[in-house]
Design a protein around this motif. Structure first.
Motif, short mmCIF file in Angstrom:
data_model
loop_
_atom_site.label_atom_id
_atom_site.label_comp_id
_atom_site.label_asym_id
_atom_site.label_seq_id
_atom_site.Cartn_x
_atom_site.Cartn_y
_atom_site.Cartn_z
N LEU A 88 5.59 -31.83 -1.52
CA LEU A 88 6.44 -31.47 -0.39
C LEU A 88 6.00 -32.20 0.88
CD1 LEU A 88 6.89 -27.63 -1.01
CD2 LEU A 88 8.47 -29.49 -1.58
N TYR A 89 4.69 -32.28 1.11
CA TYR A 89 4.20 -33.04 2.26
C TYR A 89 4.60 -34.52 2.15
CZ TYR A 89 1.23 -29.29 4.11
OH TYR A 89 0.77 -28.13 4.65
N VAL A 108 10.06 -17.76 -10.73
CA VAL A 108 11.11 -16.75 -10.70
C VAL A 108 11.61 -16.68 -9.26
CG1 VAL A 108 11.70 -14.33 -11.12
CG2 VAL A 108 10.00 -15.48 -12.56
N LEU A 109 12.86 -17.06 -9.03
CA LEU A 109 13.40 -17.21 -7.68
C LEU A 109 13.28 -15.95 -6.83
CD1 LEU A 109 16.56 -19.40 -8.32
CD2 LEU A 109 14.37 -20.13 -7.41
N ASP A 110 13.45 -14.78 -7.41
CA ASP A 110 13.47 -13.55 -6.63
C ASP A 110 12.10 -12.95 -6.34
OD1 ASP A 110 16.21 -13.77 -6.69
OD2 ASP A 110 16.44 -12.42 -8.40
N SER A 111 11.12 -13.21 -7.19
CA SER A 111 9.88 -12.44 -7.06
C SER A 111 8.59 -13.25 -7.03
CB SER A 111 9.81 -11.43 -8.21
OG SER A 111 9.79 -12.12 -9.45
N ASP A 112 8.65 -14.54 -7.12
CA ASP A 112 7.44 -15.36 -7.19
C ASP A 112 6.90 -15.63 -5.78
OD1 ASP A 112 5.60 -17.54 -7.60
OD2 ASP A 112 6.58 -17.89 -9.52
N THR A 113 5.72 -15.10 -5.46
CA THR A 113 5.17 -15.24 -4.10
C THR A 113 4.82 -16.69 -3.78
OG1 THR A 113 2.96 -14.64 -4.91
CG2 THR A 113 4.29 -12.88 -3.95
N GLU A 114 4.32 -17.45 -4.75
CA GLU A 114 4.00 -18.86 -4.51
C GLU A 114 5.28 -19.65 -4.25
OE1 GLU A 114 1.82 -22.53 -4.23
OE2 GLU A 114 1.44 -20.45 -3.78
N LEU A 115 6.32 -19.33 -4.98
CA LEU A 115 7.61 -20.00 -4.78
C LEU A 115 8.14 -19.71 -3.37
CD1 LEU A 115 9.85 -21.66 -6.25
CD2 LEU A 115 10.91 -19.49 -6.78
N LYS A 116 8.03 -18.48 -2.93
CA LYS A 116 8.48 -18.13 -1.58
C LYS A 116 7.66 -18.89 -0.53
CE LYS A 116 10.33 -13.65 -2.79
NZ LYS A 116 10.19 -12.20 -2.74
N ARG A 117 6.36 -19.02 -0.76
CA ARG A 117 5.51 -19.77 0.17
C ARG A 117 5.96 -21.23 0.25
NH1 ARG A 117 1.21 -23.20 0.49
NH2 ARG A 117 1.09 -23.53 -1.74
N LEU A 118 6.28 -21.82 -0.89
CA LEU A 118 6.73 -23.21 -0.93
C LEU A 118 8.10 -23.38 -0.28
CD1 LEU A 118 5.53 -23.96 -4.56
CD2 LEU A 118 4.54 -24.92 -2.46
N GLN A 119 8.97 -22.40 -0.45
CA GLN A 119 10.28 -22.46 0.21
C GLN A 119 10.12 -22.39 1.73
OE1 GLN A 119 11.97 -19.16 -2.02
NE2 GLN A 119 13.34 -20.54 -3.13
N GLN A 120 9.22 -21.55 2.20
CA GLN A 120 8.95 -21.47 3.64
C GLN A 120 8.34 -22.77 4.15
OE1 GLN A 120 6.48 -17.99 3.84
NE2 GLN A 120 8.22 -16.58 3.74
N MET A 121 7.52 -23.39 3.32
CA MET A 121 6.92 -24.66 3.67
C MET A 121 8.01 -25.73 3.87
SD MET A 121 3.97 -26.47 1.43
CE MET A 121 3.26 -28.01 1.90
#
Length: 166
Positions: A88-89, A108-121
């Protein structure tokens, strides 16, 4: 028992990817691809090979992707060790992102905390328009993603066996 002898050219794809990186101006070493040896693996299991080349156009049509876009693919679990943050960088550092798409398959789009962190990134880096998080994909649909991609990225910090790149 007769064995089916489907041949897979494993490193031929890596060699082509290195040439492609050079052609895109991302690798200045024009002889790197020449230093990669190509060998063939033989499937002696008798199983039909699911992962085999198909027309890029057909794969992209199946996935609803544009023929004009440059597709970078990441497939893996959402784990910091997989190095998706580095990718991403790198995307954010590119000056011209016109038509460049990173498809992230896994998690898992709805519940994966690492995925949410990457989306915020992606939001912070300003690359939301260039990155699409697909989520988990059935195994039989993965060949379409691999064949639709121009480049498959494996930015892992560590791979215990290294088979992911193969």
């Amino acid at each position: 028992m007769a064995f089916q002898r489907d041949r897979i050219s494993v490193l031929r794809g890596i060699k082509g990817a290195l040439r492609h990186l050079h052609d895109l101006g991302l690798d200045k070493d024009e002889k790197r691809a020449q230093r990669v040896d190509v060998f063939e693996c033989i499937n002696r299991t008798g199983a039909t090979l699911m992962f085999k080349p198909m027309e890029k156009k057909l794969a992209r049509e199946r996935l609803g992707l544009s023929e004009k876009d440059k597709i970078v693919l990441f497939v893996g679990r959402m784990d910091p060790i997989k190095g998706l943050d580095i990718l991403l960088y790198a995307m954010a550092m590119l000056e011209d992102k016109t038509g460049l798409r990173l498809l992230v398959v896994g998690g898992v789009l709805d519940s994966d905390t690492e995925l949410k962190r990457l989306q915020q990134m992606c939001v912070k880096l300003g690359i939301v328009e260039n990155v699409k998080f697909i989520g988990a994909v059935d195994h039989e649909n993965l060949p379409f993603f691999y064949n639709a991609a121009d480049l498959c990225a494996v930015p892992s910090y560590y791979e215990s066996f290294g088979l992911v790149a193969v």
